[in-house]
Design a protein around this motif. Sequence first.
Motif, PDB file in Angstrom:
ATOM      1  N   ASN A  39      -5.380  -7.687  -1.773  1.00  0.00           N
ATOM      2  CA  ASN A  39      -5.334  -9.156  -1.811  1.00  0.00           C
ATOM      3  C   ASN A  39      -4.621  -9.702  -0.580  1.00  0.00           C
ATOM      4  O   ASN A  39      -5.055 -10.694   0.024  1.00  0.00           O
ATOM      5  N   LEU A  98      -7.637   3.607  -4.439  1.00  0.00           N
ATOM      6  CA  LEU A  98      -8.149   3.105  -5.717  1.00  0.00           C
ATOM      7  C   LEU A  98      -9.344   3.906  -6.221  1.00  0.00           C
ATOM      8  O   LEU A  98      -9.851   3.634  -7.310  1.00  0.00           O
ATOM      9  N   SER A 155      -6.600   1.500   1.338  1.00  0.00           N
ATOM     10  CA  SER A 155      -6.274   1.042  -0.021  1.00  0.00           C
ATOM     11  C   SER A 155      -7.427   1.312  -0.980  1.00  0.00           C
ATOM     12  O   SER A 155      -7.211   1.700  -2.135  1.00  0.00           O
ATOM     13  N   MET A 156      -8.667   1.130  -0.512  1.00  0.00           N
ATOM     14  CA  MET A 156      -9.827   1.400  -1.365  1.00  0.00           C
ATOM     15  C   MET A 156      -9.911   2.885  -1.726  1.00  0.00           C
ATOM     16  O   MET A 156     -10.255   3.241  -2.861  1.00  0.00           O
ATOM     17  N   ARG A 164       0.839  -1.215   0.000  1.00  0.00           N
ATOM     18  CA  ARG A 164       0.000   0.000   0.000  1.00  0.00           C
ATOM     19  C   ARG A 164       0.864   1.252   0.000  1.00  0.00           C
ATOM     20  O   ARG A 164       0.624   2.195  -0.765  1.00  0.00           O
ATOM     21  N   SER A 179      -3.449   4.761 -13.654  1.00  0.00           N
ATOM     22  CA  SER A 179      -4.200   3.507 -13.709  1.00  0.00           C
ATOM     23  C   SER A 179      -3.699   2.625 -14.849  1.00  0.00           C
ATOM     24  O   SER A 179      -3.551   1.407 -14.692  1.00  0.00           O
ATOM     25  N   GLU A 193     -12.274   3.888  -4.650  1.00  0.00           N
ATOM     26  CA  GLU A 193     -13.499   3.188  -4.240  1.00  0.00           C
ATOM     27  C   GLU A 193     -13.949   3.725  -2.878  1.00  0.00           C
ATOM     28  O   GLU A 193     -14.023   3.004  -1.879  1.00  0.00           O
ATOM     29  N   LYS A 232      -2.108  -1.067 -14.561  1.00  0.00           N
ATOM     30  CA  LYS A 232      -2.672  -2.216 -15.268  1.00  0.00           C
ATOM     31  C   LYS A 232      -1.625  -2.881 -16.146  1.00  0.00           C
ATOM     32  O   LYS A 232      -1.588  -4.116 -16.259  1.00  0.00           O
ATOM     33  N   SER A 290      -4.230  -2.222  -5.111  1.00  0.00           N
ATOM     34  CA  SER A 290      -5.023  -3.397  -5.486  1.00  0.00           C
ATOM     35  C   SER A 290      -4.341  -4.682  -5.058  1.00  0.00           C
ATOM     36  O   SER A 290      -4.989  -5.611  -4.540  1.00  0.00           O
ATOM     37  N   THR A 291      -3.014  -4.763  -5.263  1.00  0.00           N
ATOM     38  CA  THR A 291      -2.274  -5.945  -4.808  1.00  0.00           C
ATOM     39  C   THR A 291      -2.278  -6.016  -3.283  1.00  0.00           C
ATOM     40  O   THR A 291      -2.335  -7.098  -2.701  1.00  0.00           O
TER      41      THR A 291
END
Length: 656
Positions: free
Chosen positions: A218, A264, A260-261, A208, A453, A266, A457, A214-215
């Motif tokens: 997880n 991102l 983390s969200m 983070r 982003s 979110e 990706k 995103s990783t």
Amino acid sequence: MLRRALASFLITYFFPFLIFSQEDDKIVQITDDPLVQFQRKETPTNKFNYFLSIENPYAESSAYDWLETLNVYIDSSQKTNDSITVRLYKILNAELYNHLKDYTKSLAVAREVYAQMEGLSEEQQEFLLDVMDRNYQALKMFDKQIEIRTLKQTKGFTNKIKFYDVYAEMGLYRKAMDQYIMDEQGTINESDFLGKAVHRNKIGNYLRLDNSPSTAINEFNKASGFLEVYNSDISSDKTQEALNQSALLGLQIKGNIGKSMVDLGESRDAIPYLQESIEGLKKLDSPEYSEDLIDNALSLAEAHIDLGNVRTAKRLLDSYTELNSLDQEQKRNRLLGNYYDKIENFRSASVFYRRNDKLLDSLRQNEQSILKQQLGVIVGTNDVENQITQMQEQKAELEKMKGEVKNRDERFNLVIISLIFTLLGFAGLIFAYLNSIKNQRLIEKQKFIIEDSLKEKESLLKEIHHRVKNNLQMVSSLLSLQTKNTKNKSAILALEEGKSRVKAMALIHQKLYQNEDLSVIEMQGYIESLINSVQSVYKKGGHNISITIDAEGTELDIDRAIPFGLILNELVSNTFKYAFPKSDENGKIYIHLRKNGNKGGYFEYSDNGVGLPDGLNERTNSSMGIRLINRLVNQLQSTLNIDQNSDGVRFWFNFV
């Protein structure tokens, strides 16, 4: 002097036995105060060992009470010239200053003992070096911290020097994560689900902080899963300390997922995680967790600003003003600037952004200055009073600098107000100009988010291809192991052919993650690599075959590159195995691949070997290689053509 001697006598001999509380006309002697128990120990060594065994020395008495008691003991020991006892008490003094976050003073006292460390037991030396290690880390004196850790390893206090926390303090989060994984690998018991949860949470936090949210999520989900298994296990007894650790870890994991969200974008999904973590940490009410609490609150405010809940965000930002670090201060100021932008108070937002930048630069410069001065004070002298004086001067300098920044900002505000009254006639033009600045800033921000982003990706896609390549290589290795354990020649041959086909597919994914463009593969380089791979398998007798590859500038996507790779693998393998049974001195292979713009392309493969055997049509249904080639050509929406003559054999087809 008389009052100090009397205090020493009372604390040492009388005070431990005369602490009473009056309740219902009964006198109850208090015996659970760790400081009282400490005073009752007979020898300095017993006192030292007791202090090390206490879980919470401040249950009844504060750190300042401990310091006062220890100073009395130090004075008493110095009068009797008991140097060993003085050193023991000073080590505890250094630990207390560290708990009070007076790291410079703690380090000064510790270094005074460090200069005369011989004569102390190994346990006492190790504790002293631990105190110095923590002080150097807090003061960001990483070179000195590394020296202490090296000494700890030299003395046998630790088996391996660990530097991942140093890397994290320096902002090298990816390096810290790699070092942490390497150091902790194999140290966690398979049934230690709490340890696994801590491990995964730490890895996720490094990711983070390294801008890979995103990783990181997880890893946090894995940590949450391990923690849930640990909490639901009723077969083993859990201590209260373990239960407290589990509860705290759960709150930290939820906060990390929420942060983390937010990173991102979110924000709506992040709010429940952050709120639950904040409420739980508030109930703990401990300064030890204040940094996590403030980080979560700032991220929650950022989420509300992103969703347009500006009043809620402002209340959060106003509730947390006592920050722990410059990073938190910078984030809070940035969010306040965003808040003023949202309510279209652009003048306040602009002033706030500039104020934040100037204050942050000044604080960082002053922090570096303080660290350099502290290093000079600690190395140059052991005089505690001089260190205190210099620290006070440094704090005064910092306050003076803050005052100057504030005065400059006030003068700037006066200039702004004067300009506003002077330029009232141009209010409409200024408003339009500010609106254009805002729109431009939003466009640039969205552009940055999109570019970031895309980069993330692309990085994830490369990582996927890399992992697919590694998995295919693992399959190839398993086939090699199976070959070694197989005696049947037909089975060995089949396994070798399967391994060659797996390598051809693995090479596709290797070329993809090595390319700048992840959508296509440059076929000239791929074919050359594939030929080398096949040669390494079949060149046992020393082939002398001339190979011509004509595919320069041809690029294919992965859906067409994989069939081509497998077709080539079969054709080249057959040539090496069957085309030149007697001699290959004049052996030749020609490979041609071309694309015709968007209208498809043409592929040709030929060799000058003995050609195909008689009865090819009858053998087609039984030959694994020919059947595989035909199916792959059909996959490319084409039909395989085979021409055989006295000069060898030629395979060709057009494709779309």
